[in-house]
Design a protein around this motif. Structure first.
Motif, PDB file in Angstrom:
ATOM      1  N   ALA A  92       6.851  -2.673 -68.484  1.00 13.71           N
ATOM      2  CA  ALA A  92       6.345  -1.566 -69.027  1.00 13.71           C
ATOM      3  C   ALA A  92       6.552  -0.885 -70.173  1.00 13.71           C
ATOM      4  N   GLU A  95       5.312   9.731 -67.095  1.00 16.16           N
ATOM      5  CA  GLU A  95       5.443   8.402 -66.475  1.00 16.16           C
ATOM      6  C   GLU A  95       4.206   7.589 -66.443  1.00 16.16           C
ATOM      7  N   SER A  96       4.181   6.043 -66.771  1.00 16.50           N
ATOM      8  CA  SER A  96       3.194   5.311 -66.762  1.00 16.50           C
ATOM      9  C   SER A  96       3.731   3.816 -66.388  1.00 16.50           C
ATOM     10  N   THR A  97       2.653   2.959 -65.920  1.00 17.43           N
ATOM     11  CA  THR A  97       2.946   1.639 -65.309  1.00 17.43           C
ATOM     12  C   THR A  97       1.819   0.839 -66.008  1.00 17.43           C
ATOM     13  N   GLY A 140      13.762   4.249 -65.127  1.00 17.37           N
ATOM     14  CA  GLY A 140      12.546   3.652 -64.595  1.00 17.37           C
ATOM     15  C   GLY A 140      12.765   2.737 -63.481  1.00 17.37           C
ATOM     16  N   LYS A 167       8.266   0.779 -64.973  1.00 23.92           N
ATOM     17  CA  LYS A 167       7.897   1.999 -65.070  1.00 23.92           C
ATOM     18  C   LYS A 167       8.291   2.537 -66.823  1.00 23.92           C
TER      19      LYS A 167
END
Length: 433
Positions: A43, A272-274, A366, A384
């Motif tokens: 990520a 947060e992002s994935t 993450g 993440k």
């Protein structure tokens, strides 16, 4: 009828014995699974936009060519994964962790008089003491020798890699080291029979011997550690000034209840992002390359451009405790403060709730993806990405202290703690005002 064992199951069963050499088919099978996990789950390409996973993998396969044993496979794999510059992305061979410590740990200190030396920060040995300065290892300047192994440590910051080499990754080093200390003393040391320098420390302690309470939390790896910290907190007056010491706390489980107890307002969740890997999107990227005449064995787009990210959280909050801890709060951190510890630090820093003293934190948190590519191994890939609630970069940056403080070798040698001393001084000023 007895079920037939597949060739894969047979190969993995043989490798349960750690002394067995790894046959080429098993070696490249494991490597391909590791590459695939990076391609699907990693990520953090934004931090290394110039790196192509395909090129890293090609180098990795070349390094594996003459590898036959577990140690060689570990070193080649870590050389691949460490280049991704992420603390949550690494490979462990549990058969190589036994008796892996030398009984001390050291790191380079920017305040040290010698730029080539490493300072011993903790030791359970009698021949090497905290505060000793290592000038040479195996007839090389200490920084030159250790640099060859620090590059194999998965970390989001160079300072964290150097700190963690001898503390948690000494299995990467040879079994024997010839060390020259600053006073000219030469030592030949091995890793056998020495306790880890952190083994004698409690996970959670409350020190009330000073003017203000000092709560030390060294790990969140077990839920009971957070519960014990909350229990200690409940013993204090909820308006008492407090020094919260999170130095060396590498994380574990996000301490959400402690976070709610210490925050005084609704808690803004970090952004947060994935990776979003969808087959059709990948197909469309391939179509575009084909139409543009770019589809060839020489065409490797940067991964940051080819891995779309899905936003998981943005501007979300959850409530603080109805009965919070109101006291003035000073937090001690260092480059060993990471992961779940940084989950706790982010809202305390972002809201201005706490004054932070020490060294910038590790800069990595993450959710990792777990896999066992070979028997008795563990692969983790960070799946993440976390940024500060306002969207600014966190990975590889960390929490910056309001008051930067680093110990000197002399501080360590004499047992002085300049960060704690400054925290006590600041609390006195806050209380008197």
């Amino acid at each position: 009828m007895e079920q037939e064992i597949s060739a894969l199951q047979h190969a993995m069963a043989r490798l349960e014995d750690p002394t067995t050499l790894i046959p080429p088919v098993a070696k490249y099978y494991a490597a391909s699974r590791i590459y695939s996990a990076v391609e699907r789950c990693f990520a953090h390409w934004e931090n290394i936009p110039e790196i192509s996973n395909a090129e890293l993998y090609f180098d990795y396969l070349g390094a594996l060519e003459d590898v036959e044993d577990r140690r060689g496979f570990l070193l080649a794999t870590q050389n691949y994964l460490a280049r991704l510059k992420n603390a949550h992305t690494h490979f462990i061979d549990f058969t190589l962790l036994q008796n892996s410590g030398f009984g001390f740990w050291a790191r380079p200190l920017p305040v040290s008089a010698s730029k080539h030396a490493w300072t011993v920060c903790g030791s359970t040995r009698t021949d090497i003491k905290a505060g000793d300065i290592i000038e040479q290892v195996n007839n090389l300047p200490a920084n030159e020798f250790f640099a060859g192994y620090t590059k194999l440590v998965s970390a989001s910051k160079p300072e964290a890699a150097a700190r963690n080499l001898l503390l948690f990754n000494s299995f990467l080093l040879p079994n024997q080291l010839n060390i020259t200390l600053h006073d000219g003393q030469s030592l030949q040391i091995t890793r056998a029979g020495h306790k880890h320098p952190l083994s004698l420390l409690k996970a959670v302690e409350l020190d009330t011997s000073g003017k203000h309470p000092h709560l030390i939390i060294r790990s969140f790896s077990k839920p009971e550690f957070e519960e014990q910290a909350l229990s200690f907190l409940s013993q204090l007056d909820d308006h008492s000034p407090l020094i919260l010491d999170l130095r060396g706390n590498g994380g574990g489980n996000t301490p959400r209840k402690l976070m709610q107890k210490l925050c005084l307002e609704p808690i803004l969740v970090c952004r947060e992002s994935t990776p979003q890997v969808i087959g059709l999107e990948k197909a469309e990227q391939g179509v575009a390359a084909w139409q543009n005449g770019e589809l060839s064995a020489h065409h490797n787009q940067p991964n940051a451009e080819t891995t779309p990210m899905r936003l998981l959280t943005k501007d979300e909050t959850f409530p603080a405790s109805a009965t919070p801890f109101w006291g003035e709060l000073i937090i001690l951190i260092d480059v060993g403060s990471g992961s779940a510890t940084e989950d706790l630090l982010i809202p305390l820093k972002h809201s201005g709730r706490a004054t932070i003293v020490g060294e910038a934190s590790a800069g990595s948190t993450g959710q990792p993806y777990f896999e066992a590519s070979l028997p008795k191994t563990q692969l983790t890939i960070s799946a993440k990405r976390a940024d500060f609630p306002d969207g600014t970069r966190f990975e590889g940056v960390g929490i910056q202290p309001d008051y930067p403080v680093m110990p000197t070798p002399e501080d360590i040698r004499h047992g002085n703690d300049p960060a704690l001393m400054l925290a006590q001084q600041l609390l006195r000023q806050m209380v008197s005002s």
